[in-house]
Design a protein around this motif. Structure first.
Motif, PDB file in Angstrom:
ATOM      1  N   LEU A   1      -2.581  -0.840   6.823  1.00  0.00           N
ATOM      2  CA  LEU A   1      -3.185   0.460   7.125  1.00  0.00           C
ATOM      3  C   LEU A   1      -2.932   0.892   8.567  1.00  0.00           C
ATOM      4  CD1 LEU A   1      -6.528   0.220   5.158  1.00  0.00           C
ATOM      5  CD2 LEU A   1      -4.559   1.659   4.647  1.00  0.00           C
ATOM      6  N   PHE A   2      -3.094  -0.017   9.506  1.00  0.00           N
ATOM      7  CA  PHE A   2      -2.880   0.366  10.901  1.00  0.00           C
ATOM      8  C   PHE A   2      -1.392   0.497  11.238  1.00  0.00           C
ATOM      9  CE2 PHE A   2      -7.321  -1.000  11.388  1.00  0.00           C
ATOM     10  CZ  PHE A   2      -7.808   0.128  12.034  1.00  0.00           C
ATOM     11  N   GLU A   3      -0.553  -0.307  10.609  1.00  0.00           N
ATOM     12  CA  GLU A   3       0.890  -0.164  10.837  1.00  0.00           C
ATOM     13  C   GLU A   3       1.396   1.176  10.317  1.00  0.00           C
ATOM     14  OE1 GLU A   3       2.463  -3.740   9.082  1.00  0.00           O
ATOM     15  OE2 GLU A   3       2.262  -4.854  10.962  1.00  0.00           O
ATOM     16  N   LEU A   4       0.844   1.636   9.202  1.00  0.00           N
ATOM     17  CA  LEU A   4       1.229   2.949   8.676  1.00  0.00           C
ATOM     18  C   LEU A   4       0.892   4.063   9.665  1.00  0.00           C
ATOM     19  CD1 LEU A   4       0.212   2.654   4.911  1.00  0.00           C
ATOM     20  CD2 LEU A   4       2.534   2.813   5.851  1.00  0.00           C
ATOM     21  N   ASP A   5      -0.116   3.844  10.493  1.00  0.00           N
ATOM     22  CA  ASP A   5      -0.501   4.820  11.513  1.00  0.00           C
ATOM     23  C   ASP A   5       0.159   4.538  12.863  1.00  0.00           C
ATOM     24  OD1 ASP A   5      -2.051   6.497   9.971  1.00  0.00           O
ATOM     25  OD2 ASP A   5      -3.921   5.457  10.418  1.00  0.00           O
ATOM     26  N   GLY A   6       1.125   3.633  12.902  1.00  0.00           N
ATOM     27  CA  GLY A   6       1.908   3.429  14.111  1.00  0.00           C
ATOM     28  C   GLY A   6       1.522   2.266  14.997  1.00  0.00           C
ATOM     29  N   ALA A   7       0.498   1.505  14.640  1.00  0.00           N
ATOM     30  CA  ALA A   7       0.079   0.375  15.466  1.00  0.00           C
ATOM     31  C   ALA A   7       1.005  -0.826  15.255  1.00  0.00           C
ATOM     32  CB  ALA A   7      -1.354  -0.033  15.132  1.00  0.00           C
ATOM     33  N   GLU A   8       1.044  -1.664  16.260  1.00  0.00           N
ATOM     34  CA  GLU A   8       1.697  -2.962  16.141  1.00  0.00           C
ATOM     35  C   GLU A   8       0.574  -3.960  15.860  1.00  0.00           C
ATOM     36  OE1 GLU A   8       4.422  -6.047  18.775  1.00  0.00           O
ATOM     37  OE2 GLU A   8       3.911  -4.086  19.607  1.00  0.00           O
ATOM     38  N   VAL A   9       0.643  -4.631  14.722  1.00  0.00           N
ATOM     39  CA  VAL A   9      -0.453  -5.494  14.285  1.00  0.00           C
ATOM     40  C   VAL A   9       0.053  -6.910  14.062  1.00  0.00           C
ATOM     41  CG1 VAL A   9      -2.263  -5.855  12.553  1.00  0.00           C
ATOM     42  CG2 VAL A   9      -1.523  -3.530  13.107  1.00  0.00           C
ATOM     43  N   ILE A  10      -0.682  -7.856  14.618  1.00  0.00           N
ATOM     44  CA  ILE A  10      -0.445  -9.269  14.325  1.00  0.00           C
ATOM     45  C   ILE A  10      -1.758  -9.818  13.788  1.00  0.00           C
ATOM     46  CG2 ILE A  10       0.057 -11.543  15.284  1.00  0.00           C
ATOM     47  CD1 ILE A  10       2.052 -10.320  17.102  1.00  0.00           C
ATOM     48  N   THR A  11      -1.660 -10.701  12.809  1.00  0.00           N
ATOM     49  CA  THR A  11      -2.866 -11.253  12.191  1.00  0.00           C
ATOM     50  C   THR A  11      -2.948 -12.758  12.429  1.00  0.00           C
ATOM     51  OG1 THR A  11      -1.776 -11.635  10.065  1.00  0.00           O
ATOM     52  CG2 THR A  11      -2.845  -9.485  10.390  1.00  0.00           C
ATOM     53  N   ALA A  12      -4.180 -13.251  12.388  1.00  0.00           N
ATOM     54  CA  ALA A  12      -4.447 -14.684  12.494  1.00  0.00           C
ATOM     55  C   ALA A  12      -5.565 -15.015  11.520  1.00  0.00           C
ATOM     56  CB  ALA A  12      -4.864 -15.046  13.915  1.00  0.00           C
ATOM     57  N   THR A  13      -5.543 -16.234  11.003  1.00  0.00           N
ATOM     58  CA  THR A  13      -6.567 -16.644  10.045  1.00  0.00           C
ATOM     59  C   THR A  13      -7.544 -17.665  10.623  1.00  0.00           C
ATOM     60  OG1 THR A  13      -5.083 -18.304   9.118  1.00  0.00           O
ATOM     61  CG2 THR A  13      -5.130 -16.137   8.036  1.00  0.00           C
ATOM     62  N   SER A  14      -7.404 -17.978  11.912  1.00  0.00           N
ATOM     63  CA  SER A  14      -8.313 -18.921  12.561  1.00  0.00           C
ATOM     64  C   SER A  14      -8.409 -18.582  14.047  1.00  0.00           C
ATOM     65  CB  SER A  14      -7.807 -20.361  12.402  1.00  0.00           C
ATOM     66  OG  SER A  14      -6.606 -20.544  13.143  1.00  0.00           O
ATOM     67  N   ALA A  15      -9.425 -19.109  14.682  1.00  0.00           N
ATOM     68  CA  ALA A  15      -9.605 -18.876  16.120  1.00  0.00           C
ATOM     69  C   ALA A  15      -8.476 -19.521  16.920  1.00  0.00           C
ATOM     70  CB  ALA A  15     -10.958 -19.421  16.568  1.00  0.00           C
ATOM     71  N   SER A  16      -8.079 -20.721  16.542  1.00  0.00           N
ATOM     72  CA  SER A  16      -7.013 -21.394  17.289  1.00  0.00           C
ATOM     73  C   SER A  16      -5.696 -20.621  17.188  1.00  0.00           C
ATOM     74  CB  SER A  16      -6.843 -22.842  16.816  1.00  0.00           C
ATOM     75  OG  SER A  16      -6.582 -22.895  15.434  1.00  0.00           O
TER      76      SER A  16
END
Length: 136
Positions: free
Chosen positions: A29-44
């Motif tokens: 959703l945010f990439e479609l609006d032009g953002a650069e997004v990286i995801t993580a599944t844990s705090a580390s």
């Protein structure tokens, strides 16, 4: 996201949530609006990414498998101080009681949104914090 308050073009977002469906949805959703997004599944994983990616806005689940979002935020704030920068932060949580919200604000989160995520509210929160980030 029915209303898109701004284009998120050029905005760097780090989405931290152990639910892969959530990270994928928010990323797309945010990439479609032009953002650069990286995801993580844990705090580390988020800490490793944060050190080289340096997001403008961090969207973080409070309940993570290895440590909670409060502990992660403390570490990110220490890094921000060392690097002389500010990361704006949004808490996501299934906890909806007022004391949970208050605790998140006291911990340093600027926005607190409950799950299930209302995408319009999240877009507005990111927009609000992105505008603050421009003046930091």
């Amino acid at each position: 996201m029915d209303t898109k308050p701004i284009s998120f073009k050029g905005l760097r977002l780090l989405v931290v949530d152990d639910n892969l469906d959530t990270t994928k949805l928010l990323s797309v959703l945010f990439e479609l609006d032009g953002a650069e997004v990286i995801t993580a599944t844990s705090a580390s994983e988020a800490l490793k990414i944060n050190s080289c990616f340096q997001p403008d806005v961090l969207i973080c689940d409070i309940c993570l498998p290895d440590e909670d979002g409060y502990s992660l935020l403390r570490k990110i704030k220490r890094i921000d101080i060392e690097q002389g920068r500010i990361t704006r932060v949004i808490a996501l949580s299934a906890y909806v009681m007022d004391e949970n919200r208050q605790y998140a604000y006291l911990a340093g989160y600027q926005k607190y949104l409950h799950k299930p995520i209302n995408l319009d509210e999240l877009a507005k929160a990111v927009n609000d914090l992105a505008q603050l980030q421009q003046y930091a």
